[in-house]
Design a protein around this motif. Structure first.
Motif, PDB file in Angstrom:
ATOM      1  N   THR A  36       1.034  -1.413   0.161  1.00 41.66           N
ATOM      2  CA  THR A  36       0.161  -0.066  -0.018  1.00 41.66           C
ATOM      3  C   THR A  36       0.841   1.252   0.023  1.00 41.66           C
ATOM      4  OG1 THR A  36      -1.813  -1.056   1.295  1.00 41.66           O
ATOM      5  CG2 THR A  36      -1.766   1.239   1.173  1.00 41.66           C
ATOM      6  N   VAL A  37       1.927   1.176   0.839  1.00 40.47           N
ATOM      7  CA  VAL A  37       2.837   2.401   0.885  1.00 40.47           C
ATOM      8  C   VAL A  37       3.416   2.455  -0.503  1.00 40.47           C
ATOM      9  CG1 VAL A  37       4.934   3.261   2.030  1.00 40.47           C
ATOM     10  CG2 VAL A  37       2.981   2.126   3.566  1.00 40.47           C
ATOM     11  N   MET A  38       3.937   1.450  -1.057  1.00 42.81           N
ATOM     12  CA  MET A  38       4.756   1.586  -2.470  1.00 42.81           C
ATOM     13  C   MET A  38       3.944   1.952  -3.356  1.00 42.81           C
ATOM     14  SD  MET A  38       7.921   0.574  -1.759  1.00 42.81           S
ATOM     15  CE  MET A  38       8.370   0.298  -3.390  1.00 42.81           C
ATOM     16  N   VAL A  39       2.801   1.810  -3.549  1.00 34.81           N
ATOM     17  CA  VAL A  39       1.813   2.124  -4.500  1.00 34.81           C
ATOM     18  C   VAL A  39       1.635   3.681  -4.390  1.00 34.81           C
ATOM     19  CG1 VAL A  39      -0.574   2.060  -5.101  1.00 34.81           C
ATOM     20  CG2 VAL A  39       0.462   0.055  -4.765  1.00 34.81           C
ATOM     21  N   GLY A  40       1.789   4.223  -3.170  1.00 32.12           N
ATOM     22  CA  GLY A  40       1.668   5.804  -3.090  1.00 32.12           C
ATOM     23  C   GLY A  40       2.856   6.450  -3.592  1.00 32.12           C
TER      24      GLY A  40
END
Length: 291
Positions: A166-170
Motif C-alpha cells: 500500500t505504501v509502495m503504491v503511494g
C-alpha cells in the motif's frame, strides 16, 4: 496575542499557484494563506480547534478547509507538484526507506460514527485499533534525504509487512514534461519486519533492489533445512546504514504535537494533516535548493 507564523513569502509563492481558485459563483474562499497558517498552528502546537488565535481566523473555516481539500484531493495534488519540481531538479534520493511509527490516539479521537463516514475515503474503523504500541499507526516511505514520498495512516494492529505494498503504491512522482510518473525506486531499505518472501518477490519482479535483513529465526530455519533451505538473501550492510533516513523523517513529523498524538476522530482529517506537514518539509527543501 502574537502568533509565530511559519509560512514565509518564498514558501507561499510556491503554494499559491497550486491552491484552488475562487468559485465563479457563490462566496469567495477565505484567505488561503491565513487558513493554511491556522491548520499548521493547530497541528504544530497540538491545541484544540476552538483555541485557534483570532489572528488566524475562524477555526470552523480552517477545519472545513482541511477536510474539503482532503476529500477533493487538493493536498495530494500539491504534494505531487512539489515532488515533480524536486524530480526536475534531480533532488530526490531514490534509495527509499520504508517503516512505520505509532502515534498514540488521544481520547478525543474516539466517538466518531460507527461504520465509517459517508465519504468513501474514510475507513470503517477510522484507522483506530488496538496494538501494544497504541491505537494509531503511520506507515511511510522517505527518500534518502529524509523527506516523505508516500504515507498512510492505519489502525494500530496493522502490521508492517501487510501495509508494505500500500505504501509502495503511494510512491508516484509526476514528470515535469512528458512521460509516466516514476513509481519505482532504485533501492528499498527496510528492517526485519519486512523480511518476507512476498515482499522480496514483489520488489524483485519490479526490478527494485531490496536491502532487508533476515530475522535470526528465519535464518536458523533455513540452515536447518540444509540444501533445501536455499541460499540466504543478499544483504548490503553499507547500504543498510542509510535506513536512518526514514527515522529522521518520522522525527520531523513528530515535532508537530498534533501529529505525535492524534486527536482527530476521522482518519481522513489526520492523514490530511500529515500531508500538510509533508508539504512544509518539501517547501523548505525547495527554499534551500533555491538559495
Amino acid at each position: 496575542m502574537s502568533v509565530r507564523l511559519v509560512i514565509t513569502d518564498a514558501m507561499w509563492g510556491r503554494f499559491k499557484p497550486l491552491t484552488p481558485a475562487d468559485p465563479v459563483r457563490g462566496r469567495r474562499w477565505a484567505d488561503h494563506r491565513r487558513t493554511l497558517e491556522a491548520i499548521v498552528w493547530k497541528y504544530r502546537t497540538g491545541s484544540p480547534w476552538p483555541d485557534l488565535p483570532d489572528e488566524l481566523g475562524s477555526f470552523q473555516t480552517a477545519h472545513k478547509r482541511l477536510l474539503r481539500w482532503a476529500v477533493d484531493g487538493t493536498w495530494e495534488r500539491i504534494l505531487s507538484a512539489f515532488l515533480a519540481a524536486a524530480d526536475e531538479a534531480a533532488d530526490i534520493g531514490w534509495t527509499v526507506s520504508v517503516d512505520s511509527t505509532v502515534c498514540r490516539a488521544h481520547q478525543h479521537a474516539a466517538g466518531a460514527r460507527k461504520g465509517g463516514a459517508r465519504d468513501r475515503a474514510e475507513p470503517d474503523d477510522h484507522a483506530l485499533g488496538r496494538s501494544r504500541g497504541g491505537l494509531s499507526t503511520v506507515h511511510l516511505a522517505s527518500d534518502s534525504h529524509a523527506r516523505p514520498l508516500a504515507l498512510r495512516a492505519t489502525a494500530g494492529q496493522a502490521g508492517d509487512a501487510p501495509a508494505f505494498e500500500t505504501v509502495m503504491v503511494g510512491i508516484r512522482v509526476p514528470r515535469s514534461g512528458q512521460g509516466r510518473p516514476r513509481t519505482r525506486p532504485d533501492t528499498v531499505l527496510a528492517d526485519r519486519a519486512y523480511s518476507s518472501r512476498a515482499i522480496r518477490k514483489h520488489l524483485r519482479q519490479r526490478g527494485i533492489r531490496a536491502v532487508i535483513p533476515q530475522p535470526s529465526d528465519l535464518a536458523g530455519h533455513r540452515r536447518r533445512r540444509g540444501r533445501s533451505g536455499g541460499r540466504p538473501p543478499a544483504f548490503d550492510t553499507e547500504a543498510y546504514k542509510q535506513r536512518n533516513a526514514v527515522e529522521r523523517c518520522i522525527s520531523r513529523f513528530k515535532q508537530w504535537r498534533g501529529l505525535a498524538m492524534r486527536t482527530d476522530k476521522l482518519a481522513i482529517a489526520y492523514q490530511a494533516a500529515l500531508y500538510v506537514a509533508a508539504l512544509l518539509i518539501w517547501a523548505r527543501a525547495q527554499r534551500r535548493r533555491a538559495t
